[in-house]
Design an enzyme around this catalytic site. Structure first.
Site, PDB file in Angstrom:
ATOM      1  N   GLU A  44       0.817  -1.218   0.000  1.00 31.41           N
ATOM      2  CA  GLU A  44       0.000   0.000   0.000  1.00 31.41           C
ATOM      3  C   GLU A  44       0.855   1.275   0.000  1.00 31.41           C
ATOM      4  O   GLU A  44       0.568   2.224   0.730  1.00 31.41           O
ATOM      5  CB  GLU A  44      -0.964  -0.001   1.199  1.00 31.41           C
ATOM      6  CG  GLU A  44      -1.979  -1.123   1.138  1.00 31.41           C
ATOM      7  CD  GLU A  44      -2.992  -1.082   2.269  1.00 31.41           C
ATOM      8  OE1 GLU A  44      -4.175  -1.336   2.007  1.00 31.41           O
ATOM      9  OE2 GLU A  44      -2.594  -0.803   3.417  1.00 31.41           O
ATOM     10  N   GLU A 118      -6.131  -7.779  -1.075  1.00 31.34           N
ATOM     11  CA  GLU A 118      -6.665  -7.886   0.278  1.00 31.34           C
ATOM     12  C   GLU A 118      -8.177  -7.688   0.208  1.00 31.34           C
ATOM     13  O   GLU A 118      -8.649  -6.565   0.070  1.00 31.34           O
ATOM     14  CB  GLU A 118      -6.063  -6.820   1.204  1.00 31.34           C
ATOM     15  CG  GLU A 118      -4.584  -6.983   1.484  1.00 31.34           C
ATOM     16  CD  GLU A 118      -4.060  -5.917   2.436  1.00 31.34           C
ATOM     17  OE1 GLU A 118      -4.890  -5.247   3.091  1.00 31.34           O
ATOM     18  OE2 GLU A 118      -2.837  -5.737   2.507  1.00 31.34           O
TER      19      GLU A 118
END
Length: 487
Positions: A44, A118
């Site tokens: 991320e 995710e």
């Protein structure tokens, strides 16, 4: 130090780490007969994005050490625009089909496979706020639509877990919030490995997508509700100081990381006690230099708490010499966002009494490491017939007959502290919730006597008890929002 950038100090640390790590990982790649089919370049980074050259550095650091499998990045919807790197497949993290997230990913890299790296089947919890759950039927509805559109999925989390000891972490986006020890995450397999309704619904969904029969489920591991344990001995924090490393003295307070302890590598977790002499009362102001929570004492008598919200206390007036103590707790290091760069714990600057900075501190490192707990055993513990001086350590014995089994510890009447069983730090207990039980794995127990130590900051209960299942306080359902279609 400048984390997650091409700052030379950080890249040197990454290179040193990768020299050891990738040498172990590379032989396990699929092309070499192992199980690794893909490697993620950072995590991320689009939500951090402080250095446009950083992801390229990480990519090349992996490839130069022999990583040849598919490389990926992952980001949430907002981070996709800044989180990519040339030659690496971008993937997305999400929970609900909103804001055109998957379509945005498809537009960014046409003709590329779509992967939800995710898929958040739950959420984490922080102390003092509700326990998060995500409706199982809503989760299955999202996964079904993703799969029907040919999108691959990776569940986060498939199996909930536990951040034992002081490894719970924290968030700091608008304010600092320490996370609880449980990372159950409302996952298909629970923190203790139990099947949930999500697991069975997910299994049914996947069964319908292929022809082969799924393997039989392993048997559920039974839990044990042990008899309550009375912690019949105690010893005060002040008495335990003789078991800490040699105290350090300095004119100014020193943060945990710079204390000359642990072979000069500093203190990472736990508590640090700062003591100095005062000659008057008045306004004690932390100047927001407490990281993260301080119990304040005058001559060992508790007078209040200093933290991010409470930055001033009144010290009772006296003209005689007294000892001011601040027991400062590292409540958890921030694990996401810009605050990563500011993770110094303890006292990180001056504190003042009547606007004058306090000086001449004596500092005790109390990381509650196994060596410290072992040294505690040699001290003279008092019986609970004598009232304890808080904070204090309490000790008792759990008798296990036969094969030890998993269980959950609950502490009715206790307020805040740490639970240690057979030398293993299970984590914090805190009456603010939402976590009201601590997971105790069976392999950390033995047949016969098992030692239980509870460090309690404020008030002890009469005993500790055991439950078959975890207990939470108030619950919030993160799925109670409108859903959108995928494309």
């Amino acid at each position: 130090m400048k984390l997650r950038t091409t700052y030379s100090g950080f890249t040197a640390a990454v290179n040193s780490y990768f020299d050891h790590l990738i040498a172990r990982v590379a032989p396990l790649q699929f092309k070499r007969g192992g199980p690794i089919i893909a490697v993620q370049v950072e995590n991320e980074y689009g939500s951090y994005a402080k250095d446009e050259h950083y992801l390229t550095f990480i990519k090349e650091a992996l490839e130069s050490r022999g990583i040849t499998e598919l490389l990926l990045t992952c980001d949430n919807r907002e981070g996709l625009n800044c989180g990519g790197v040339k030659g690496v497949l971008q993937t997305i993290n999400l929970q609900k089909l909103s804001y055109g997230a998957v379509q945005h990913l498809a537009d960014l890299q046409p003709q590329k496979p779509l992967l939800v790296m995710e898929y958040w089947c739950g959420w984490f919890d922080v102390w003092g706020e509700p326990h998060h759950v995500f409706c199982a039927q809503d989760m299955i509805a999202v996964l079904k639509e993703l799969l029907e559109h040919g999108v691959s999925i990776n569940l986060y989390m498939f199996h909930g877990g536990t951040s034992f000891g002081f490894m719970n972490g924290a968030t700091d986006l608008t304010s600092y919030k320490p996370q609880i020890n449980s990372y159950d995450y409302d996952a298909p397999l629970s923190e203790s490995g139990d099947y949930t309704i999500k697991y069975h619904l997910l299994r049914d969904l996947l069964r319908g997508l292929q022809n082969e029969e799924l393997p039989r489920l392993p048997a559920v591991q039974n839990k044990q509700v042990y008899e309550p344990v009375v912690l019949s001995q105690h010893i005060s924090l002040w008495e335990s100081l003789q078991c800490a490393e040699k105290p350090f003295r300095s004119d100014d307070p020193v943060n945990m990381e710079n204390l000359p302890v642990n072979h000069n590598s500093g203190q990472s977790y736990g508590y640090t006690l700062y003591e100095t002499t005062i000659y008057s009362g008045g306004a004690l102001n932390s100047r927001n230099h407490v990281r993260d929570r301080a119990l304040v004492f005058v001559d060992k008598h508790f007078i209040g708490v200093l933290d991010y919200r409470m930055q001033e206390l009144v010290v009772p007036h006296s003209e005689r010499e007294r000892t001011l103590g601040l027991l400062v707790e590292n409540c958890g290091r921030v694990n996401y966002g810009p605050a990563l760069d500011n993770q110094r714990k303890g006292l990180v600057g001056d504190i003042t009494l009547n606007h004058t900075p306090l000086k001449k501190f004596t500092m005790f490192s109390l990381d509650l490491a196994p060596s410290f707990i072992n040294r505690l055993q040699s001290l003279r513990w008092r019986s609970t017939g004598q009232p304890p001086l808080y904070p204090a350590f309490f000790r008792g014995s759990l008798m296990v007959e036969g094969q030890p089994r998993d269980t959950f510890i609950t502490l009715p009447g206790w307020l805040k502290g740490v639970v240690i069983v057979n030398g293993e730090n299970l984590g914090r207990h805190w009456s603010v919730g939402p976590q009201n039980t601590l997971y105790l794995p069976g392999p950390w127990l033995k047949s016969g006597d098992n030692q239980v130590i509870v460090f309690e900051e404020h008030r002890a209960g009469s005993q500790i008890q055991f439950e078959e299942n975890p207990q939470h306080g108030k619950i919030t359902d993160v799925s109670r929002q409108p859903f959108c279609t995928l494309l």
